[in-house]
Enzyme design. Structure first.
Site, PDB file in Angstrom:
ATOM      1  N   ASN B  75     -20.947  83.674   5.736  1.00 48.41           N
ATOM      2  CA  ASN B  75     -22.332  83.154   5.808  1.00 48.41           C
ATOM      3  C   ASN B  75     -22.329  81.562   5.375  1.00 48.41           C
ATOM      4  O   ASN B  75     -21.295  81.026   5.005  1.00 48.41           O
ATOM      5  CB  ASN B  75     -23.282  83.952   4.908  1.00 48.41           C
ATOM      6  CG  ASN B  75     -23.245  83.225   3.442  1.00 48.41           C
ATOM      7  OD1 ASN B  75     -23.725  82.212   3.042  1.00 48.41           O
ATOM      8  ND2 ASN B  75     -21.937  83.993   2.758  1.00 48.41           N
ATOM      9  N   ASN B 134     -23.152  80.030 -11.108  1.00 52.03           N
ATOM     10  CA  ASN B 134     -22.489  80.017  -9.826  1.00 52.03           C
ATOM     11  C   ASN B 134     -21.744  78.806  -9.682  1.00 52.03           C
ATOM     12  O   ASN B 134     -22.283  77.863  -9.007  1.00 52.03           O
ATOM     13  CB  ASN B 134     -23.637  80.390  -8.709  1.00 52.03           C
ATOM     14  CG  ASN B 134     -23.047  80.214  -7.227  1.00 52.03           C
ATOM     15  OD1 ASN B 134     -21.995  79.895  -6.947  1.00 52.03           O
ATOM     16  ND2 ASN B 134     -23.969  80.316  -6.313  1.00 52.03           N
ATOM     17  N   PHE B 135     -20.561  78.869  -9.684  1.00 57.57           N
ATOM     18  CA  PHE B 135     -19.562  77.783  -9.586  1.00 57.57           C
ATOM     19  C   PHE B 135     -18.707  78.104  -8.270  1.00 57.57           C
ATOM     20  O   PHE B 135     -17.491  77.516  -8.151  1.00 57.57           O
ATOM     21  CB  PHE B 135     -18.542  77.578 -10.764  1.00 57.57           C
ATOM     22  CG  PHE B 135     -19.446  77.205 -12.199  1.00 57.57           C
ATOM     23  CD1 PHE B 135     -20.616  76.542 -11.970  1.00 57.57           C
ATOM     24  CD2 PHE B 135     -18.814  77.374 -13.240  1.00 57.57           C
ATOM     25  CE1 PHE B 135     -21.252  76.125 -13.287  1.00 57.57           C
ATOM     26  CE2 PHE B 135     -19.515  77.108 -14.407  1.00 57.57           C
ATOM     27  CZ  PHE B 135     -20.869  76.469 -14.596  1.00 57.57           C
ATOM     28  N   CYS B 137     -20.190  78.841  -4.907  1.00 56.16           N
ATOM     29  CA  CYS B 137     -20.548  78.808  -3.401  1.00 56.16           C
ATOM     30  C   CYS B 137     -19.914  77.673  -2.696  1.00 56.16           C
ATOM     31  O   CYS B 137     -19.904  76.380  -3.248  1.00 56.16           O
ATOM     32  CB  CYS B 137     -21.965  78.368  -3.344  1.00 56.16           C
ATOM     33  SG  CYS B 137     -22.629  78.329  -1.870  1.00 56.16           S
ATOM     34  N   ASN B 202     -16.190  84.492  -5.870  1.00 54.66           N
ATOM     35  CA  ASN B 202     -17.127  84.292  -4.760  1.00 54.66           C
ATOM     36  C   ASN B 202     -16.633  84.098  -3.252  1.00 54.66           C
ATOM     37  O   ASN B 202     -15.201  84.589  -3.404  1.00 54.66           O
ATOM     38  CB  ASN B 202     -17.802  82.898  -5.150  1.00 54.66           C
ATOM     39  CG  ASN B 202     -19.315  82.894  -4.549  1.00 54.66           C
ATOM     40  OD1 ASN B 202     -19.618  82.988  -3.285  1.00 54.66           O
ATOM     41  ND2 ASN B 202     -20.071  82.345  -5.500  1.00 54.66           N
ATOM     42  N   THR B 203     -17.183  83.672  -2.514  1.00 58.45           N
ATOM     43  CA  THR B 203     -16.803  83.690  -1.111  1.00 58.45           C
ATOM     44  C   THR B 203     -15.612  82.624  -0.683  1.00 58.45           C
ATOM     45  O   THR B 203     -15.575  81.551  -1.437  1.00 58.45           O
ATOM     46  CB  THR B 203     -17.830  83.475  -0.136  1.00 58.45           C
ATOM     47  OG1 THR B 203     -18.662  82.111  -0.203  1.00 58.45           O
ATOM     48  CG2 THR B 203     -18.838  84.787  -0.089  1.00 58.45           C
ATOM     49  N   CYS B 392       3.035 104.176  10.833  1.00 57.84           N
ATOM     50  CA  CYS B 392       2.979 105.584  11.370  1.00 57.84           C
ATOM     51  C   CYS B 392       1.291 105.965  11.346  1.00 57.84           C
ATOM     52  O   CYS B 392       0.707 105.830  10.213  1.00 57.84           O
ATOM     53  CB  CYS B 392       3.602 106.452  10.335  1.00 57.84           C
ATOM     54  SG  CYS B 392       3.158 108.127  10.807  1.00 57.84           S
TER      55      CYS B 392
END
Ligand SMILES: Cc1cc2nc3c(=O)[nH]c(=O)nc-3n(C[C@H](O)[C@H](O)[C@H](O)COP(=O)(O)OP(=O)(O)OC[C@H]3O[C@@H](n4cnc5c(N)ncnc54)[C@H](O)[C@@H]3O)c2cc1C
Ligand SMILES: Cc1cc2nc3c(=O)[nH]c(=O)nc-3n(C[C@H](O)[C@H](O)[C@H](O)COP(=O)(O)O)c2cc1C
Ligand code: SF4
Lengths: 451, 422
Positions: B75, B134-135, B137, B202-203, B392
């Protein structure tokens, strides 16, 4: 015109319904379905399906190409081994060939990858605006082929690819052989046989002379004299007889002859359809006959075979198709007499019940029964018409004798397809033999050229 | 029935399944629906300073598996694009309506003391249970000096964490970016700054694929694209490793952890918890399938716990940490050999060609009279790599069987073959 049945009425079934009954029996996959189905392929190594395909198509490879959205590449993989891959995708009894060998039959899964439908997806959707194969440098060699069925066409294409010029002599006004005149109508729709022939001829270097029959218009010795090699692919011409009285009576006919009309007509409502019919035989032709006459509107259709179901050459899948269509399959009964009405037309058939003795031999019992029928269709096998070939060519078991290189006993004359004793009488076998014969002819011609 | 409830830095939650800070937690409507569906907690979509950022159109792209299932999700969205005041009001309402659920608020403001001071105080007034910084993004926000731009510099991580702890009394969790070479450094910094917990990951910076006709990566905005942040099943292995790195780092061992990244089943959650996480956060799976997925995750986890005899999450939390070690401590005398169950073998030949073309040539192919192939392991050639077992397609057909070598445990530091043996 269907002479032996001309006293019968035409079908009572509404045209719209007829159309539905003879539409594609196994509709093509959508793009989404093909994507999901191709993802199921395990891309086996030394894959059992490839070993089971008579024409050696690299099945895991073409399916992986579909999965990678490379439909043109997938079709090319198919056609490079089987130029009639489109018709094989429709007519092959995959349940006894590739799909039977699919490893996904095992593994507590019992659901093979739908190889036939994927093959159809690739060949139907590939871009054919230009022919996918090119011809090698002209060799100056000319090859005559007799018969434009699957074997003759496959041979012609491969020879043209190798740079030879090909002339096909075809007795009928159209090419395709049984693809055009024999395959059940709902297995191959929309004039596909002719479209495929057109595609195949796109390679160039192949001329077809229509209405030219070996033995009538041309002779084998003349072909040998005029060409560098000859390939015979004449299929099987005539139907075996029952060896009973009244076989010429109105109402008795060969299944193959009826099917030829059924396939050729533009208007199914013109076909004579009996209220009740008996089909004698146990192969796919018998099944096709029984199912199609039922779908055309016959009320009662009995398929009668002198041995048990397990001995029938029609596959289990085909037998189930017949039952689903409402065909009654009667086993262990042998035709004994054709019964006529006062006008001398077929009214029924008497059968003697049979059994196996302790040596496995078929023996009559003392019981018999009669089935009412306005028509009797013979589907007890085709035989090769060899009048014009013997004695110059050796025949074995009623078919042309060939070695593993598809050479007949006459130098420079090759044969393949149903007219030889090799393999089963299937479209895919015919294609393979045509292709192999082309390779043999090419090798022999080029080797001869060296000296 | 196993007890799924947890306590996380003093915050109680009925289960460890929390929604990660993302669109599903961007407003009261969604969050209340999530609570109704049974989620144990949420981390509210990241708040920032007004004016709220503006998003572009066309925002997501994906990497697909062969059946069209999403393996990786990407995103280019920014933090919440709704006014701060609206979010704060809804947070307050939601917490009042759902007092038994964990409600944590994610934050990202410029790297200035005043900004952080102001916003943590505003959040504290809502009654929310805690903060997540949030460090992480990786797209858009770092260009403005926020998100991963902070998370990649341990000194900043420590500094901002300290401000937050200083200006509020709520528990503070720091969300790690995986776009670093060694996640232990920012994690140590967070705890030095006084963090109660770290959450990860995070991403990941990513380009999921291209439109080869238009020669542009996805998602497409006009005729351009930009790298996005990837999440979903594909990132789980990265997340698990980073979690384990922090869990077994002597400096941070035993600290409170929240696992994020590719959780879509109860099994994934059990894996994160086994590597030390107390709760897990889920984003992609909920975005693709809706909030209802939590039901199956709770049910599966508690049945598995019952089966294993674990009464509470704490009973198995971190159990796999001690078994995760450096390569040099692995037992050089341990040996496994592949074994093929011929009754299950479907003759696909995949094990043979994999081993044949991957340097070991330890699986023999023999043509039988019936035309099928028999595949057998050449024990003396098998190095026990697991490749055949992996390729397999049949469950439990190839198993790796431990051999009794009769030799004691010996790691590389003790191995006479090690030229640099200590
Ligand atoms: C009713 C029926 C249904 C079938 N259904 C299937 C099926 O579903 N699936 C499957 O795989 N197979 C099926 N088969 C078998 C398949 O059609 C044949 O195996 C295949 O067509 C053989 O190809 P061929 O080229 O050898 O012969 P043919 O297809 O018979 O072609 C021979 C060609 O040679 C021409 N010819 C014959 N004699 C001469 C001559 N003297 N001079 C010039 N030309 C001549 C013919 O007109 C014809 O065009 C079916 C067969 C029948 C009869
Ligand atoms: C569309 C989208 C928006 C996101 N927005 C944020 C955000 O605002 N703040 C944040 O900390 N993480 C954000 N994330 C990251 C998720 O919270 C989570 O860390 C990541 O998706 C990994 O979990 P998953 O594999 O379960 O999706 C976002 C993820 C997605 C897919
Ligand atoms: S997704 Fe579709 S229509 Fe929308 S906002 Fe997202 S997807 Fe729209």
């Amino acid at each position: 015109m269907i002479e032996p049945l001309k006293h019968l009425e035409t079908t009572q079934v509404e045209p719209e319904q007829l159309k539905a009954r003879f539409s594609d029996i196994a509709p093509p996959l959508t793009e989404r379905q093909a994507a999901l189905e191709s993802a199921r392929c395990l891309y086996c190594y030394d894959a059992p399906c490839v070993n089971a395909c008579p024409s050696d198509i690299d099945i895991p490879e073409f399916i992986r190409q579909i999965a990678q959205d490379n439909v043109d590449g997938a079709a090319h993989t198919i056609w490079s081994e089987n130029i009639l891959g489109g018709s094989c995708a429709r007519v092959c009894p995959t349940e006894i060939l590739c799909e039977q060998a699919c490893v996904r039959n095992k593994a507590d899964e019992c659901a093979p990858v739908l190889i036939g439908l994927l093959q159809r997806y690739a060949t139907d959707n590939a871009d054919t605006s230009s022919h996918p194969f090119t011809r090698a440098q002209p060799t100056g060699k000319r090859v005559a082929i007799v018969g434009a069925g699957p074997a003759g066409l496959a041979c012609a294409h491969r020879l043209a690819m190798h740079g030879h010029d090909v002339v096909i002599h075809e007795a009928q006004p159209k090419a395709g052989g049984l693809n055009e005149y024999g395959i059940a109508r709902y297995k191959m729709t929309d004039d596909f046989a002719q479209k495929e022939v057109e595609f195949l001829l796109g390679i160039g270097g192949i001329e077809i002379v229509y209405g030219s029959a070996l033995g009538r218009d041309i002779s084998l010795s003349q072909l040998q004299a005029d060409y560098d090699a000859v390939f015979l692919a004449i299929g099987l011409g005539s139907t075996r007889t029952l060896a009973l009285g009244h076989e010429e009576a109105p109402g008795v006919m060969s299944a193959v002859d009826y099917i030829r009309e059924l396939r050729s007509t533009d208007d199914l409502t013109t076909l004579p359809v009996p209220e009740s019919a008996v089909v004698i035989g146990a192969g796919n032709t018998a099944i096709d006959m029984a199912v199609q006459i039922k779908r055309l509107g016959a009320e009662e259709v009995h398929l009668v075979y002198r041995r048990g179901e397990e001995a029938m050459s029609a596959t289990g899948h085909e037998q189930a198709l017949a039952r689903d269509a409402g065909v009654q399959i009667r086993t262990w009964a042998r035709p004994d007499a054709i019964e006529l009405d006062n006008d001398g037309r077929v009214a029924g058939m008497r059968f003697v019940r049979t059994a196996c003795d302790e040596n496995g031999r078929l023996v009559d019992s003392d019981r018999s029964f009669t089935l009412q029928a306005r028509a009797i269709f013979k589907a007890i096998g085709q035989v090769m018409v060899s009048d014009d070939l013997a004695p110059t060519l050796e025949i074995s078991g009623g078919k042309l004798l060939v070695d593993e290189k598809l050479r007949t006993t006459l130098s420079g004359v090759y044969a393949g397809g149903d007219c030889t004793g090799l393999g089963q009488d299937l479209t895919v076998e015919a294609v393979q033999q045509g292709k192999q014969a082309a390779e043999s002819i090419h090798q022999d011609l080029m080797a001869a050229g060296d000296h | 029935m196993a007890d799924l409830s947890i306590e996380f830095a003093g915050i109680k939650a009925p289960n460890p399944f929390w929604l990660a800070s993302a669109p599903p937690t961007d407003k009261q409507y969604n969050v209340e629906r999530a609570f109704e569906a049974g989620w144990g907690g949420v981390v509210w979509k990241t708040l920032g300073e007004d004016p709220a950022p503006v998003n572009v159109s066309s925002r997501y792209s994906a990497m697909y598996g062969p059946n069209g299932d999403v393996i990786g999700f990407n995103n280019i969205e920014l933090i919440t694009d709704r006014p701060l005041e609206v979010n704060l009001r809804e947070i307050e309402d939601t917490k009042r309506n759902w007092p038994d659920r964990a409600l944590i608020v994610s934050l990202m403001v410029p790297c200035e003391e005043e900004s952080w001071k102001r916003i943590v105080k505003l959040v504290e007034q809502t009654g929310a249970d805690g903060l997540e910084l949030n460090f992480g993004c990786p797209h858009g926000m770092p260009e403005r000096g926020m998100g991963a731009a902070v998370g990649q510099v341990p000194e900043y991580v420590e500094m901002v964490t300290r401000w937050c702890k200083q200006y509020c009394s709520m528990p503070v969790m720091v969300k790690m970016t995986p776009n670093v070479t060694d996640v232990r450094f920012p994690a140590r910094a967070a705890f030095r700054g006084g963090a109660d917990a770290v959450s990860l990951i995070n991403t990941l910076n990513s380009i999921t694929g291209l439109d080869l006709d238009r020669m542009v990566a996805r998602p497409i905005v006009g005729s351009q694209s930009t790298h996005g942040g990837m999440c979903g099943p594909a990132v789980k292995p990265i997340a698990l490793n980073m979690l384990a790195e922090i869990a077994r780092d002597p400096e941070t061992h035993g600290k409170l952890l929240c696992g994020i990244g590719g959780v879509s089943t109860w099994r994934g959650a059990a894996e994160f918890i086994s590597l030390g996480a107390t709760s897990v956060q889920v984003c992609t799976a909920a975005m693709l399938h809706g909030f209802r997925i939590v039901e199956g995750m709770k049910d599966g986890l508690s049945r598995w716990m019952d089966e294993k005899g674990f009464a509470r999450i704490e009973d198995f939390r971190g159990m796999a940490v001690a078994n995760t070690t450096d390569w040099k401590y692995l037992d050089m005398n341990y040996k496994v050999i592949a074994s093929i169950d011929q009754d299950k073998c479907i003759n696909c030949g995949r094990c043979h060609i994999a081993c044949e073309d991957t340097s070991h040539q330890a699986i023999d192919k023999q043509l039988l009279a019936d035309g099928t192939n028999l595949y057998t392991v050449k024990d003396e050639e098998c190095v026990g790599c697991n490749l055949c077992e992996i390729t397999c397609p049949v469950d439990d057909c190839i198993t790796m069987v431990a051999q009794d070598t009769g030799l004691p445990y010996m790691n590389w530091t003790q191995d006479p073959r090690n030229p640099f043996r200590e």
